[in-house]
Design a protein around this motif. Sequence first.
Motif, PDB file in Angstrom:
ATOM      1  N   ASP A  89     -25.890  -7.320   7.992  1.00  0.00           N
ATOM      2  CA  ASP A  89     -26.804  -5.979   7.811  1.00  0.00           C
ATOM      3  C   ASP A  89     -25.358  -4.802   9.000  1.00  0.00           C
ATOM      4  N   ILE A  90     -24.552  -5.942   9.498  1.00  0.00           N
ATOM      5  CA  ILE A  90     -23.216  -5.459  10.296  1.00  0.00           C
ATOM      6  C   ILE A  90     -22.670  -4.777   8.917  1.00  0.00           C
ATOM      7  N   HIS A  91     -21.911  -4.143   9.462  1.00  0.00           N
ATOM      8  CA  HIS A  91     -20.471  -3.276   8.299  1.00  0.00           C
ATOM      9  C   HIS A  91     -19.655  -4.927   8.653  1.00  0.00           C
ATOM     10  N   PRO A  92     -18.710  -5.057   7.215  1.00  0.00           N
ATOM     11  CA  PRO A  92     -17.853  -6.149   7.074  1.00  0.00           C
ATOM     12  C   PRO A  92     -16.833  -6.078   7.838  1.00  0.00           C
ATOM     13  N   ASN A  93     -16.464  -4.857   8.341  1.00  0.00           N
ATOM     14  CA  ASN A  93     -15.703  -4.783   9.176  1.00  0.00           C
ATOM     15  C   ASN A  93     -15.143  -4.903  10.353  1.00  0.00           C
ATOM     16  N   ALA A  94     -16.320  -4.319  10.572  1.00  0.00           N
ATOM     17  CA  ALA A  94     -17.058  -4.946  12.351  1.00  0.00           C
ATOM     18  C   ALA A  94     -17.274  -5.978  12.301  1.00  0.00           C
ATOM     19  N   LEU A  95     -17.820  -6.718  11.504  1.00  0.00           N
ATOM     20  CA  LEU A  95     -18.464  -7.859  11.611  1.00  0.00           C
ATOM     21  C   LEU A  95     -16.524  -8.695  11.488  1.00  0.00           C
ATOM     22  N   ASN A  96     -15.482  -8.322  10.515  1.00  0.00           N
ATOM     23  CA  ASN A  96     -14.325  -8.866  10.965  1.00  0.00           C
ATOM     24  C   ASN A  96     -14.667  -9.239  12.156  1.00  0.00           C
ATOM     25  N   SER A  97     -14.061  -8.209  12.495  1.00  0.00           N
ATOM     26  CA  SER A  97     -13.709  -7.980  13.961  1.00  0.00           C
ATOM     27  C   SER A  97     -14.255  -8.106  15.365  1.00  0.00           C
ATOM     28  N   TYR A  98     -15.238  -7.655  15.476  1.00  0.00           N
ATOM     29  CA  TYR A  98     -15.964  -8.755  16.663  1.00  0.00           C
ATOM     30  C   TYR A  98     -16.511 -10.177  16.551  1.00  0.00           C
ATOM     31  N   SER A  99     -16.500 -10.752  14.815  1.00  0.00           N
ATOM     32  CA  SER A  99     -17.371 -11.657  15.355  1.00  0.00           C
ATOM     33  C   SER A  99     -16.424 -12.750  14.799  1.00  0.00           C
ATOM     34  N   THR A 100     -15.328 -12.738  14.165  1.00  0.00           N
ATOM     35  CA  THR A 100     -15.109 -14.019  13.389  1.00  0.00           C
ATOM     36  C   THR A 100     -13.391 -14.151  13.405  1.00  0.00           C
ATOM     37  N   TYR A 101     -13.119 -15.813  14.054  1.00  0.00           N
ATOM     38  CA  TYR A 101     -12.094 -16.696  15.206  1.00  0.00           C
ATOM     39  C   TYR A 101     -12.147 -17.910  14.014  1.00  0.00           C
ATOM     40  N   PRO A 102     -10.988 -18.063  13.490  1.00  0.00           N
ATOM     41  CA  PRO A 102      -9.955 -17.579  12.567  1.00  0.00           C
ATOM     42  C   PRO A 102     -10.610 -16.135  12.214  1.00  0.00           C
ATOM     43  N   HIS A 103     -10.038 -14.785  11.830  1.00  0.00           N
ATOM     44  CA  HIS A 103     -10.011 -13.973  11.898  1.00  0.00           C
ATOM     45  C   HIS A 103     -10.776 -13.757  10.103  1.00  0.00           C
ATOM     46  N   THR A 113      -4.032 -13.732   9.404  1.00  0.00           N
ATOM     47  CA  THR A 113      -5.365 -14.434   8.505  1.00  0.00           C
ATOM     48  C   THR A 113      -4.222 -15.304   7.814  1.00  0.00           C
ATOM     49  N   GLN A 114      -2.962 -14.787   7.509  1.00  0.00           N
ATOM     50  CA  GLN A 114      -2.030 -15.915   6.297  1.00  0.00           C
ATOM     51  C   GLN A 114      -1.072 -16.993   7.023  1.00  0.00           C
ATOM     52  N   ALA A 115      -1.640 -17.065   8.337  1.00  0.00           N
ATOM     53  CA  ALA A 115      -0.513 -18.140   9.042  1.00  0.00           C
ATOM     54  C   ALA A 115      -0.927 -19.554   8.594  1.00  0.00           C
ATOM     55  N   SER A 169     -15.406   6.809   8.677  1.00  0.00           N
ATOM     56  CA  SER A 169     -14.189   5.623   8.867  1.00  0.00           C
ATOM     57  C   SER A 169     -14.422   4.079   9.083  1.00  0.00           C
ATOM     58  N   LEU A 170     -15.315   3.492   9.372  1.00  0.00           N
ATOM     59  CA  LEU A 170     -15.832   2.815   9.666  1.00  0.00           C
ATOM     60  C   LEU A 170     -15.144   1.515   8.334  1.00  0.00           C
ATOM     61  N   ASP A 171     -15.208   2.593   6.576  1.00  0.00           N
ATOM     62  CA  ASP A 171     -14.537   2.331   6.067  1.00  0.00           C
ATOM     63  C   ASP A 171     -12.967   1.024   5.969  1.00  0.00           C
ATOM     64  N   TRP A 172     -12.486   2.091   6.839  1.00  0.00           N
ATOM     65  CA  TRP A 172     -11.162   2.316   7.108  1.00  0.00           C
ATOM     66  C   TRP A 172     -10.586   1.681   8.057  1.00  0.00           C
ATOM     67  N   GLN A 173     -11.386   0.702   8.671  1.00  0.00           N
ATOM     68  CA  GLN A 173     -11.592   0.276  10.556  1.00  0.00           C
ATOM     69  C   GLN A 173     -10.332  -1.560   9.613  1.00  0.00           C
ATOM     70  N   LYS A 174      -9.283  -2.211  10.867  1.00  0.00           N
ATOM     71  CA  LYS A 174      -8.729  -3.134  10.792  1.00  0.00           C
ATOM     72  C   LYS A 174      -8.558  -3.475  12.257  1.00  0.00           C
ATOM     73  N   ASP A 175      -8.496  -4.320  12.618  1.00  0.00           N
ATOM     74  CA  ASP A 175      -7.771  -5.118  13.844  1.00  0.00           C
ATOM     75  C   ASP A 175      -7.190  -5.825  13.733  1.00  0.00           C
ATOM     76  N   VAL A 176      -6.262  -5.482  15.079  1.00  0.00           N
ATOM     77  CA  VAL A 176      -4.934  -5.643  15.646  1.00  0.00           C
ATOM     78  C   VAL A 176      -5.149  -7.728  15.648  1.00  0.00           C
ATOM     79  N   TRP A 177      -3.951  -8.273  15.472  1.00  0.00           N
ATOM     80  CA  TRP A 177      -4.652 -10.019  15.783  1.00  0.00           C
ATOM     81  C   TRP A 177      -5.521 -10.167  16.999  1.00  0.00           C
ATOM     82  N   HIS A 178      -6.236 -11.424  16.445  1.00  0.00           N
ATOM     83  CA  HIS A 178      -7.676 -12.217  17.354  1.00  0.00           C
ATOM     84  C   HIS A 178      -6.359 -14.278  17.925  1.00  0.00           C
ATOM     85  N   VAL A 179      -5.465 -13.808  18.282  1.00  0.00           N
ATOM     86  CA  VAL A 179      -4.148 -14.961  18.426  1.00  0.00           C
ATOM     87  C   VAL A 179      -4.540 -15.303  19.985  1.00  0.00           C
TER      88      VAL A 179
END
Lengths: 476, 356
Positions: free
Chosen positions: A128-142, A255-257, A420-430
């Motif tokens: 139920d978390i917004h996908p942009n927040a979920l991707n940024s806060y939770s995923t690695y690899p991004h 994500t394209q590495a 605003s949440l719909d327009w969020q991206k994140d910097v690299w997580h590497v």
Amino acid sequence: MTATREINRIVMAAGLAASLVLGATVAFAGDVTLTMAVPDWPPTRIMKKFFDEQYKPKSGNTVKLQVDFIPWPDFYTRVNASLTSGEKKYNFIVSDSQWLGAFVEGGYFRKINDLLNADPEFMKTFKDIHPNALNSYSTYPHKSENYYGFPQFPDVLVNFARKDIICHEAEQKNFMAKFNQKLPCTSEELDAMTWDDFKNVGEFFRRKKGEMLAGKPAEDDFYGIAFQAGKSYDFSSMQINGFIWQMGGDIWDETQAPTSKAEGVVNSPAAVKALEKYLSLIAYMPPLAKTGTMDIFKSDELFRQGKVAMSVNWIGLAEASLDPKTSRVSDSLVFGMMPGTKGADGKLVRWSNIGGQPFVLTTWTTDAQIKEAVEFVKWWLSSNIQHQFAAAGGQSAIKSVYSDPKYVTYRPWNRAWAPSLDWQKDVWHVPQFFELLTQQQDQYDLAITGRQDAKTTQDNIAKFQQRLLKEVGLIK
Amino acid sequence: MQLMSTIQSAKTAPALLELSAGNWRLAVLVGLVVSALAVVALPASGSFWVVGAMSALVAAAFAVNAYRRRYYGGLLVAPAIAVLFVMNIFPLLWSLGLSFFAYQSNLQSIRFVGLNNYIKVLTDEVAAPANWNALINTAMFAVCTVSVQMIVGFLLAMLFAKQFPLRKYLLILVLTPMMLSVVASGVFFTYYYDPTFGILSYVINSLAGGQFIVMDSKAGAVAGIVFADAWMWSPFVMLLVLAGLVSVPRYLYEAAAIDRVSAWRRFWSITFPYIRGLLMLALLFRTIEAFKLADLVIVLTKGGNDTMTISYHLIRIANEQNKTSEGAAISYIILFIVIVLTNLYLYVANPKNREA
């Protein structure tokens, strides 16, 4: 005393000691302590307060949340030192999303897929978390299906403005005469602002001490606009990334590495143009911006001191602007979304770099602690607590919570939150995040302080990233 | 007679490969070989414990040898030496060893790379420019801050060597900055220099009418840092020079006055010989400190406006980016420069020794 009696006494004493120790063990078997490293600011203070006042573990155990409140400027250094030294002090860490790569690869942050799969209720909340927040806060690899974090405090950039200045009749009239457009005054009008409009506000509101400002002589020099342009940590990057994405440029796409490149992307004409745009606004900001030390705390301080008409900053810092004890402008505030860039279809493109933090579990957390930690997280992300958190000045990335009509009534900036949440991206997580960031910040500082043009800056950043990422195998 | 022969035999050092609890040479040899193998073959955590065990083996061999050879004096100071070894020498050697490996603390990965770290930090296309730039900035800061502090400190000492009203209270006031923490002073100067709130900009704006921003250029930022550093540390130079000045016997000045010696000649022939050693000491201390300049830069500019010093750069590399071994290589390069400079100073400061 015979030897037999002596032995009996020793056996009895040993038995008594053993039963005391056993008793104590039994009595405290349900005690679980979760130790957490957090930055010291309102969103984490509120969390601790809620825990102390309201949290009752379903397990019936006594759960203690031991929180280390670490000042923001020292936060990364302290957490990094704790993790890399091997002291294994923390079970929970409120981590910046960008740290995921470095600390997952180091074996410090625990993957949580098994915990989610084992608990449908937990999975349901998580999804139920917004996908942009979920991707940024939770995923690695991004943007992968490997999950590590839960949102503790999600954050976005919003536009803080002073109604007493921008809605003043004389200022409205003069602005119209100068730019042939209405000076934005309401939340909706702020939402519709482009960076060009923002620049006009900056240009219009440069007033010297004694010049007329909103019908009165200005008490001090006054400026129209402010945003982050600081060399330390990620301050300029977080703002510049928004300009780059909005104007059709990009950063190196992790994500394209390893097929994506830095050279040709980071220094694309669109990215250079975006940096030029960003730099062109510095001239209209308080003079501190020219020194390269306009961090988020300085722009917040300048706004609360009444030196600026509009300021783009994180919601996490907004609470102090409402408090008359800490803000000279507390009674005249209006908030809108961060300015955008008009796309080919005439609609506003609003990409921005997400702020806020997830909390993550560390790999040495015991099963008993994990069980309690999951319960705590479920409680934290539950609708009731998330509503209370938002009402106390926090934010929620849970769709069912922020979609509730009540949500926008909690704070004047909450209306800007969901769009605003719909327009969020994140910097690299590497894992090379900090190396990439510090070099980029150094380069942006040269541009901000006027010693290097935008093209050279983006070229230098691209060259460095290409070389470094190639060296570590993230670029072919 | 038998006791004497036992003592004499104990005093004879065992041959290198003779297995004996007190054969420290053999212990050193074994320790070095095993440590080197462990560092190359084992993971970092394993090699740490093996090197620790080898160090303990060498220490035990030394202790047994000393006991057998009746070196009780040595045994009495052994605990102090052990603490020195654990707290200073071992970390120093460990970091020197690390500089020959590629070690990233956050990834716990390690491999032997020989002199590559040194070559990389000095010549690599990506890493070297920032290192050289920071080194050049540090040299610039060392020259500027030390010069200003030496001149101001010397002049203050000349002033306070004389008696005048309120001297005692003014002396306390002048010494106060030295006692403050660098961070507190740094924060004070950020507000002092702030173009919006700062008193300096306010006064200059009021007098000149135009906008004045101290830190918006490299020259301004450097001047701001040099001024803040001099404000804190000129009193230190003053204290040392003042100690020399008050130790000059007054009868020398009285004799010079009778001979109508000029002020310059008085200074050069009487005063200067008494303070020369202390001036060199102040110069040495302040130069070494200048090479460690980081805290003030972090607070005032965050290294912006091209004010990055090598110490701050080192903090970023070793602490933030977790490139521990590269950081160790830079540290040893700084150490080498400081040692060369120290010896140069001592060479200049001791002309008599040079002649001998």
